[in-house]
Design an enzyme around this catalytic site. Structure first.
Site, PDB file in Angstrom:
ATOM      1  CB  SER A 144     -11.510  17.759  14.655  1.00  0.00           C
ATOM      2  OG  SER A 144     -11.971  17.880  13.333  1.00  0.00           O
ATOM      3  CG  ASP A 271     -12.484  10.640  11.016  1.00  0.00           C
ATOM      4  OD1 ASP A 271     -13.440  11.232  10.487  1.00  0.00           O
ATOM      5  OD2 ASP A 271     -11.774  11.149  11.910  1.00  0.00           O
ATOM      6  CG  HIS A 300     -14.345  13.479  12.939  1.00  0.00           C
ATOM      7  ND1 HIS A 300     -13.098  13.614  12.361  1.00  0.00           N
ATOM      8  CD2 HIS A 300     -14.657  14.707  13.430  1.00  0.00           C
ATOM      9  CE1 HIS A 300     -12.683  14.860  12.477  1.00  0.00           C
ATOM     10  NE2 HIS A 300     -13.607  15.543  13.141  1.00  0.00           N
TER      11      HIS A 300
END
Length: 328
Positions: A144, A271, A300
């Site tokens: 991320s 996601d 995610h």
């Protein structure tokens, strides 16, 4: 050319959509096998970074080092980081999970904190890890926000990336920060947004207590999304004129075409954090170095598999890409 069209990830049946695939690993996964040795790295600006090392036991010689960069408001203790560290150790690599400023369990000293385009701290960690005689080969991984920092680092000044950096693998990366900040504010994603804002607000309060008179807390609790928070705090605390200026500087998508190190980017199509602009298919198709994989599932920073050894797809895939033959 490196556009991987047939990703192998298949979530187990109980992880039946992107939200479940995101939430279950975040809340209930545990990786107790990892034992860190902490090192404090003092920085030239008077601040510090806390580095957590997981080295192979005596008798095993590491093939190299992997540096793991965590996500927004994560840390080296996050389950997804610990899972990746365990997988890297099993594959014969030492691992270094570094904590961004404010994320290692102690508030940093300066007014500034960390942000998603700050590649300077990653570069400093890398220089430290490459002290003479330490490691001939280094691999970068990130999740991320940490994936965004990693991609930006590799692409913004590719000639300055040390030759020891062999490959990189990143997961669930918001390569377009402005679009992602709006995407996570949608009604179906409010549970994630509220969780992030809760910890970010607390850190602002802690910073105000540490540096009296330098942080204005008025209206802090009324900030309802990332653009508002970043416009009020992240941007001015790090020298940006506005949230949009910060997003324009920090988004890694603009740097992908310049990357010259083989790099795997895995973004799941379901996601909940990522809008369409975070799937850079055209860049990957034209690149010799950026390998894009877009499995239908994964959520995610999810990618749970239910494997007997506790490994997740992201960990298995990272090891395959970092240490195995490159995809044809």
């Amino acid at each position: 050319m490196p556009l991987l069209s047939n990703p192998a990830y298949q979530p187990p049946r109980y992880l039946f959509n992107g939200h479940v695939q995101t939430i279950v690993p975040s809340l209930w996964r545990s990786v107790p096998e990892v034992a860190y040795q902490r090192e404090r790295l003092e920085l030239d600006d008077g601040d510090f970074l806390d580095l957590d090392w997981s080295r192979l036991p005596a008798g095993r010689v590491a093939q190299g080092l992997a540096i793991v960069s965590h996500g927004l408001e994560g840390s080296s203790g996050s389950a997804y980081v610990r899972g990746m560290v365990r997988a890297l150790n099993r594959a014969g690599l030492d691992a270094l999970a570094w904590n961004y400023r404010t994320c290692g369990g102690e508030m940093n000293r300066l007014l500034r904190s960390y942000h998603l385009g700050d590649t300077g701290d990653l570069a400093r960690v890398l220089r430290h890890a490459l002290a003479p005689g330490r490691y001939p080969r280094v691999y970068l991984t990130g999740f991320s926000a940490g994936g965004n920092v990693t991609l930006k680092y590799l692409g913004e000044a590719p000639a300055q990336v040390p030759a020891e950096v062999q490959r990189a693998a990143v997961f669930s990366v918001p390569t377009d920060l402005r679009a992602s900040s709006l995407h996570i504010a949608r009604p179906q994603n409010q549970v994630y947004l509220r969780r992030f804002l809760k910890t970010l607000r607390q850190k602002i309060r802690d910073k105000a207590a540490l540096r009296p008179g330098e942080v204005d807390l008025a209206g802090l609790d009324e900030l309802r999304d990332f653009p508002q928070f970043d416009d009020r705090y992240t941007a001015p605390m790090h020298g940006f004129a506005s949230a949009d200026a910060y997003y324009a500087f920090a988004s890694s998508g603009q740097y992908l075409a310049a990357i010259q190190v083989p790099t795997l980017l895995v973004n799941a199509e379901n996601d909940p954090f990522l809008p369409p602009s975070c799937f850079p298919r055209a860049v990957a198709a034209a690149s010799r170095f950026v390998y894009l994989e877009t499995p239908p599932g994964g959520g995610h920073v999810g990618f749970g598999e239910g494997a007997p050894d506790g490994a997740y797809y992201s960990e298995r895939r990272a090891v395959e890409f970092l240490l195995g033959p490159l995809p044809a």
